[in-house]
Design an enzyme around this catalytic site. Structure first.
Site, short mmCIF file in Angstrom:
data_model
loop_
_atom_site.label_atom_id
_atom_site.label_comp_id
_atom_site.label_asym_id
_atom_site.label_seq_id
_atom_site.Cartn_x
_atom_site.Cartn_y
_atom_site.Cartn_z
N VAL A 1 90.41 94.95 26.61
CA VAL A 1 89.00 94.76 26.44
C VAL A 1 88.25 96.04 27.10
O VAL A 1 87.09 96.31 26.61
CB VAL A 1 88.39 93.89 27.86
CG1 VAL A 1 89.11 92.46 27.39
CG2 VAL A 1 89.03 94.10 29.18
N TYR B 1 86.57 98.23 43.27
CA TYR B 1 86.69 96.83 42.68
C TYR B 1 85.35 96.17 43.07
O TYR B 1 84.66 95.47 42.18
CB TYR B 1 87.87 96.08 43.41
CG TYR B 1 88.15 94.76 42.98
CD1 TYR B 1 88.58 94.44 41.84
CD2 TYR B 1 87.76 93.73 43.86
CE1 TYR B 1 88.73 93.09 41.36
CE2 TYR B 1 87.83 92.42 43.45
CZ TYR B 1 88.41 92.17 42.29
OH TYR B 1 88.65 90.73 41.92
N LYS C 1 82.62 94.56 40.40
CA LYS C 1 82.61 93.08 40.22
C LYS C 1 81.12 92.83 40.79
O LYS C 1 80.56 91.63 40.25
CB LYS C 1 83.24 92.39 41.46
CG LYS C 1 84.93 92.37 40.98
CD LYS C 1 84.97 91.31 39.70
CE LYS C 1 86.47 91.07 39.28
NZ LYS C 1 86.65 90.46 38.06
N PRO D 1 84.79 83.65 42.91
CA PRO D 1 85.52 82.98 43.57
C PRO D 1 86.01 84.03 44.87
O PRO D 1 85.87 85.08 45.06
CB PRO D 1 86.87 83.05 42.77
CG PRO D 1 86.39 83.69 41.35
CD PRO D 1 85.14 84.44 41.60
N VAL E 1 91.97 83.29 46.17
CA VAL E 1 92.72 82.33 45.15
C VAL E 1 94.09 82.90 45.68
O VAL E 1 94.53 83.95 45.48
CB VAL E 1 92.28 82.38 43.70
CG1 VAL E 1 92.91 81.14 42.98
CG2 VAL E 1 90.85 82.32 43.73
N1 NAD Z 1 92.99 85.86 43.00
C1 NAD Z 1 92.19 86.11 43.60
O1 NAD Z 1 91.98 86.06 44.69
C2 NAD Z 1 90.60 86.55 42.80
C3 NAD Z 1 89.45 86.31 44.04
C4 NAD Z 1 88.43 86.61 43.16
C5 NAD Z 1 88.12 87.04 41.86
N2 NAD Z 1 89.42 87.29 41.14
C6 NAD Z 1 89.32 87.41 39.53
O2 NAD Z 1 89.92 86.61 38.87
C7 NAD Z 1 90.52 87.15 37.78
C8 NAD Z 1 91.69 86.78 37.55
O3 NAD Z 1 92.60 87.05 38.61
P1 NAD Z 1 93.97 87.02 38.89
O4 NAD Z 1 94.50 87.03 40.19
O5 NAD Z 1 94.59 86.01 38.05
O6 NAD Z 1 94.23 88.48 38.26
P2 NAD Z 1 95.71 88.98 37.67
O7 NAD Z 1 95.79 90.56 38.05
O8 NAD Z 1 96.89 88.22 37.89
O9 NAD Z 1 95.69 88.81 36.06
C9 NAD Z 1 94.68 89.63 35.38
C10 NAD Z 1 95.13 89.52 33.77
O10 NAD Z 1 94.17 90.58 33.17
C11 NAD Z 1 95.02 91.29 32.08
N3 NAD Z 1 94.57 92.54 31.85
C12 NAD Z 1 94.37 93.72 32.76
N4 NAD Z 1 93.66 94.65 32.13
C13 NAD Z 1 93.50 94.05 30.74
C14 NAD Z 1 92.66 94.66 29.65
N5 NAD Z 1 92.28 95.95 29.84
N6 NAD Z 1 92.38 93.93 28.77
C15 NAD Z 1 92.95 92.60 28.59
N7 NAD Z 1 93.51 92.03 29.66
C16 NAD Z 1 93.71 92.69 30.79
C17 NAD Z 1 96.48 91.43 33.04
O11 NAD Z 1 97.51 91.64 32.21
C18 NAD Z 1 96.51 90.01 33.65
O12 NAD Z 1 97.53 89.21 32.75
C19 NAD Z 1 90.22 88.78 37.90
O13 NAD Z 1 88.93 89.15 37.13
C20 NAD Z 1 89.98 88.80 39.37
O14 NAD Z 1 89.22 90.02 39.61
C21 NAD Z 1 90.56 86.66 41.61
#
Ligand code: NAD
Length: 252
Positions: free
Chosen positions: A64, A158, A162, A188, A191
């Protein structure tokens, strides 16, 4: 009838984690899904598993942070499915980012966080909006985080990125509202995603649970229904909004 029957959705970063759960739920609601994941092998494996379960799903390797890659993502989606109804901007660097005191972020680390977490959202939107415009309708759902409201330490890059996603949501919503495109955001709380579980100790989840009004930790599935709502006609009169889904910690 399923709520998203035959709609076409792109979910970025959906090879695993929360993004994969969004895809699974969108598929259950009748949508066809594109997994736009930077890890091509992971994206293809996930898509193959979902196809084997009888779903209509395509993997398109995507970075992206690259406009060209996002444009290819949109072109391949249009070539395969003929339309783009929904974009979920889920891809981000989160767990992968080292935590540091605010004045110690190396320039490259700061820049890569902004490239993926903010510019990536912008580029993915830019790539899909022309198709949504032609259709006269589209739903963009950006993923922020309640870290922007809690301002937790050691994650200044971060949190800044965000917060940018919330600003981008509002500014883009204003520019594309005349084209029938809704742009909303979900923030969120913590999570129990694969990445978060592998990174944080159980006490960290317990602390959040105790602070929340609703005394259980969030699962990815708790967010998926909100994504479906924002992707569906039920939210047609909502745009530029950020919905907090955190078990009742932030009162937003
Ligand atoms: N887990 C939490 O507690 C939490 C809380 C608030 C927000 N979020 C947000 O939720 C979303 C998902 O979180 P998650 O815990 O599943 O994260 P994660 O790191 O497990 O998954 C992120 C995915 O994005 C992919 N990715 C990374 N860079 C990329 C790029 N340049 N182009 C395309 N894909 C790319 C990664 O390979 C991965 O599969 C994120 O935006 C994160 O910031 C997560």
């Amino acid at each position: 009838m399923a709520r998203l029957q035959d709609r076409v959705a792109i979910v970025t970063g959906a090879g695993q984690g929360i993004g994969r759960v969004y895809v699974e739920r969108l598929l259950q609601e009748g949508a066809k899904c594109v997994i736009a994941e930077i890890n091509a092998e992971l994206g293809e494996r996930t898509a193959a598993e979902l196809r084997a379960a009888g779903h209509d799903c395509l993997s398109v390797p995507t970075d992206v942070a690259s406009l060209q890659s996002c444009q290819q993502m949109a072109e391949r989606t249009l070539a395969h499915y003929g339309r783009i109804d929904i974009l979920v901007n889920n891809a981000a660097l989160f767990i992968a980012l080292p935590q540091r005191p605010w004045d110690e972020f190396p320039e490259e680390e700061w820049d890569r966080c902004m490239e993926v977490n903010v510019r990536g959202v912008y580029y993915a939107c830019r790539a899909v909006v022309p198709a949504m415009k032609r259709q006269g309708k589209g739903k963009i759902i950006n993923i922020s985080s309640t870290t922007t409201m809690l301002a937790r330490p050691l994650r200044l890059n971060y949190v800044t990125a965000k917060a940018g996603v919330i600003g981008l949501t509002r500014a883009l919503a204003a520019e594309v509202s005349g084209d029938g495109i809704n742009v909303n955001c979900i923030a969120p709380g913590l999570v129990m995603s694969e990445g978060a579980l592998a990174t944080y100790p159980p006490e960290f989840f317990e602390r959040f649970r105790n602070l929340q009004l609703l005394k259980r930790n969030l699962q990815p599935a708790d967010l998926a229904g909100v994504v479906v709502f924002l992707a569906s006609d039920d939210s047609d009169m909502m745009t530029a909004q950020t919905l907090v889904v955190d078990g009742g910690l932030i009162m937003h």
